[in-house]
Design a protein around this motif. Structure first.
Motif, short mmCIF file in Angstrom:
data_model
loop_
_atom_site.label_atom_id
_atom_site.label_comp_id
_atom_site.label_asym_id
_atom_site.label_seq_id
_atom_site.Cartn_x
_atom_site.Cartn_y
_atom_site.Cartn_z
N VAL A 139 20.63 -39.07 26.18
CA VAL A 139 22.12 -39.49 25.95
C VAL A 139 22.24 -38.67 24.74
O VAL A 139 21.81 -39.56 23.39
CB VAL A 139 21.68 -40.83 26.74
N THR A 140 23.72 -39.41 24.14
CA THR A 140 24.09 -38.91 23.56
C THR A 140 25.45 -39.82 23.21
O THR A 140 25.90 -40.21 23.98
CB THR A 140 24.51 -37.36 22.94
N ALA A 141 25.86 -40.30 22.11
CA ALA A 141 26.80 -41.48 21.64
C ALA A 141 27.68 -41.05 21.23
O ALA A 141 28.04 -41.15 19.90
CB ALA A 141 25.95 -43.21 20.55
N PRO A 146 31.35 -41.64 21.47
CA PRO A 146 32.04 -42.75 20.90
C PRO A 146 31.65 -42.81 18.51
O PRO A 146 31.77 -42.04 18.05
CB PRO A 146 32.32 -43.93 20.72
N VAL A 147 30.08 -42.99 18.72
CA VAL A 147 30.09 -42.80 16.90
C VAL A 147 30.12 -41.56 16.93
O VAL A 147 30.51 -40.82 15.87
CB VAL A 147 28.85 -43.52 17.44
N LEU A 148 29.82 -40.60 17.62
CA LEU A 148 29.43 -39.21 16.67
C LEU A 148 31.09 -38.40 16.68
O LEU A 148 31.24 -38.11 15.93
CB LEU A 148 28.97 -38.99 18.33
N ALA A 149 32.28 -39.33 17.55
CA ALA A 149 33.65 -38.91 17.37
C ALA A 149 34.27 -38.96 16.13
O ALA A 149 34.31 -39.27 15.26
CB ALA A 149 34.03 -39.31 18.75
N ARG A 150 33.44 -40.68 16.03
CA ARG A 150 33.54 -41.11 14.68
C ARG A 150 32.88 -40.38 13.02
O ARG A 150 34.17 -40.10 12.19
CB ARG A 150 33.78 -42.77 14.15
N MET A 151 31.74 -40.31 13.39
CA MET A 151 31.27 -39.32 12.17
C MET A 151 31.99 -38.07 11.77
O MET A 151 32.10 -37.78 10.73
CB MET A 151 29.23 -39.21 12.59
N SER A 197 30.61 -31.41 24.01
CA SER A 197 29.19 -31.24 25.06
C SER A 197 29.04 -32.66 25.15
O SER A 197 28.33 -32.97 26.14
CB SER A 197 28.23 -30.52 23.67
N ALA A 198 29.35 -33.71 24.37
CA ALA A 198 29.12 -35.61 23.86
C ALA A 198 29.81 -35.88 24.86
O ALA A 198 29.37 -36.31 25.36
CB ALA A 198 29.07 -35.61 22.23
N ALA A 199 30.52 -35.50 25.02
CA ALA A 199 31.81 -36.15 26.03
C ALA A 199 31.26 -35.38 27.81
O ALA A 199 31.13 -36.27 28.76
CB ALA A 199 33.42 -35.40 26.01
N LEU A 200 30.28 -33.70 27.64
CA LEU A 200 30.45 -33.64 29.18
C LEU A 200 29.39 -33.97 29.49
O LEU A 200 28.81 -34.13 30.61
CB LEU A 200 30.26 -31.97 29.43
N GLY A 250 23.39 -44.78 19.29
CA GLY A 250 24.38 -45.87 18.98
C GLY A 250 24.34 -46.79 20.46
O GLY A 250 23.54 -46.77 20.96
N LEU A 251 25.59 -47.27 19.72
CA LEU A 251 25.44 -48.33 21.23
C LEU A 251 25.18 -47.71 22.49
O LEU A 251 25.09 -48.94 24.01
CB LEU A 251 26.95 -48.67 21.24
#
Length: 406
Positions: free
Chosen positions: A139-141, A143-148, A166-169, A345-346
């Motif tokens: 898994v990849t987070a 939401p927190v990746l987008a903010r970073m 890639s994280a969204a998919l 992240g979460l």
């Protein structure tokens, strides 16, 4: 509920909000996402320190079921926002590259996670456990990746766009894999037939509920109550079907109308976040942290944690890097992409909590995996700063939204 319990609950909630604010702000000052400090706040009040004495004083046993109920409501809201803020525009351009990177960054750690399951718990022959641990490694987070990426000014870069897409998919793939793992837990039960309703419910959601919500939104009425009723109803429906209520919340977020309904989405997001971000999610962190006990970790436990980190970080990094090289990114860009996708992240904490609730994880393994989620999220920033050269950014025209930092 006695007067003493009311007092204890209100004091506990005040402590939770204060801890989340203080440690979240401290994490931000240290160039870390606020969620890192909030998760650590939950861990620090758990049994890891002082043998659980602090936790027993702040959160007496008779109010913990109430805290768990509030935490579940916060989880419903969080998953709804994840679905609501899913940006389909990220998948429209560069879809080929995004698909390749997403599959590479998911399949490699998933396969290694499956092998890890047989090493860590060789006596656990449940298919659900094997699939679950593979998913937890992959898994990849988002939401927190987008903010970073937004904070670092990488939103218009080739690497930033590929990482977000890639994280969204990958999020969609991860939740799907988790649903399969949960579904196998009920194999052979008399209520298994309810899972056959998954496709009809999804079809009704997109072809009936979404147009209905769009039509009501055009009437300019106050839609918050309607959305709240639908969200809670869909969450209850998937729980009854034998999945988890998070899938109903995520699905209802996905079917929220776009385009002309932008005001509806913004209004709903603002209202839910006001309660969820400040109160309910911090409660969730504390409830999750009360289950983390690192004080009993043995040398064998440290060895297991090292193996978990190797699979989680190495598998995600290697899979993303090789996939990025296939998409003709240079080595520095590929390494940056692999590092970004290691943010958990979460999202990871949600998956781990579900595993603990369903009996797929014991407390020792759960504690090790929570620590892995914190470490992998904390290491992303410093490593990206070492790898990423701002002057080498290749801009793209695709607009990128910035979901809230979770």
């Amino acid at each position: 509920m006695s007067s003493q319990q009311v007092v204890a609950l209100l004091v506990a909630l005040a402590v939770v909000v204060a801890l989340a604010k203080v440690l979240g702000a401290l994490a931000t000052r240290l160039a870390q996402p606020a969620v890192v400090g909030e998760i650590l706040a939950g861990v620090l009040v758990g049994p890891t320190l002082f043998g659980g004495a602090l936790a027993n004083v702040l959160f007496p046993g008779d109010i913990r079921p109430m805290l768990s109920s509030l935490a579940n409501v916060g989880l419903v809201f969080f998953m709804f926002l994840v679905g609501l803020e899913f940006n389909r525009d990220l998948l429209r351009e560069r879809f080929g590259s995004i698909a390749v990177v997403s599959l590479g960054s998911m399949l490699t750690p998933f396969a290694l996670g499956v092998l890890l399951a047989t090493v860590l718990r060789p006596d656990d022959g449940r298919l659900a456990f094997v699939l679950y641990l593979g998913t937890a490694m992959a898994v990849t987070a988002f939401p927190v990746l987008a903010r970073m990426i937004s904070d670092w000014g990488m939103g218009g870069s080739k690497v930033g766009t590929l990482a977000l897409g890639s994280a969204a998919l990958g999020d969609l793939l991860a939740w799907s894999l988790l649903a399969v793992a949960i579904a196998t837990l009920g194999a052979g039960s008399t209520e298994q037939w309810r899972l056959l309703l998954v496709l009809p419910v999804a079809a009704v959601s997109f072809w009936v509920v979404r147009p209905l919500l769009a039509r009501i939104a055009q009437s300019r009425r106050d839609m918050f109550a309607v959305v709240l009723i639908g969200l809670l109803g869909w969450s209850a429906l998937t729980e009854w079907m034998g999945l988890h209520f998070i899938f109903g919340a995520f699905l209802f977020g996905l079917v929220m109308p776009h385009g002309d309904a932008a005001d509806l989405r913004a209004g709903v997001t603002l209202r839910i976040e006001q309660v969820s971000k400040v109160l309910l999610l911090p409660v969730y962190f504390v409830v999750a942290g009360l289950q983390v006990d690192l004080s009993r970790t043995t040398w064998t436990g440290f060895a297991e944690f090292g193996l978990i980190m190797l699979v989680a970080v190495g598998g995600k990094f290697a899979g993303a890097l090789l996939a990025a090289r296939l998409c003709r990114l240079d080595w520095r860009e590929s390494a940056t992409l692999g590092t970004l996708l290691n943010t958990r992240g979460l999202t990871e904490l949600v998956i781990l909590s579900i595993g603990l609730q369903l009996g797929l994880l014991d407390r020792d393994l759960y504690s090790q995996l929570v620590l892995m989620a914190v470490v992998t999220t904390m290491m992303t920033g410093p490593l990206v700063k070492l790898l990423h050269r701002k002057h080498a950014v290749e801009p793209v025209t695709l607009p990128v939204s910035s979901p809230r930092p979770r």
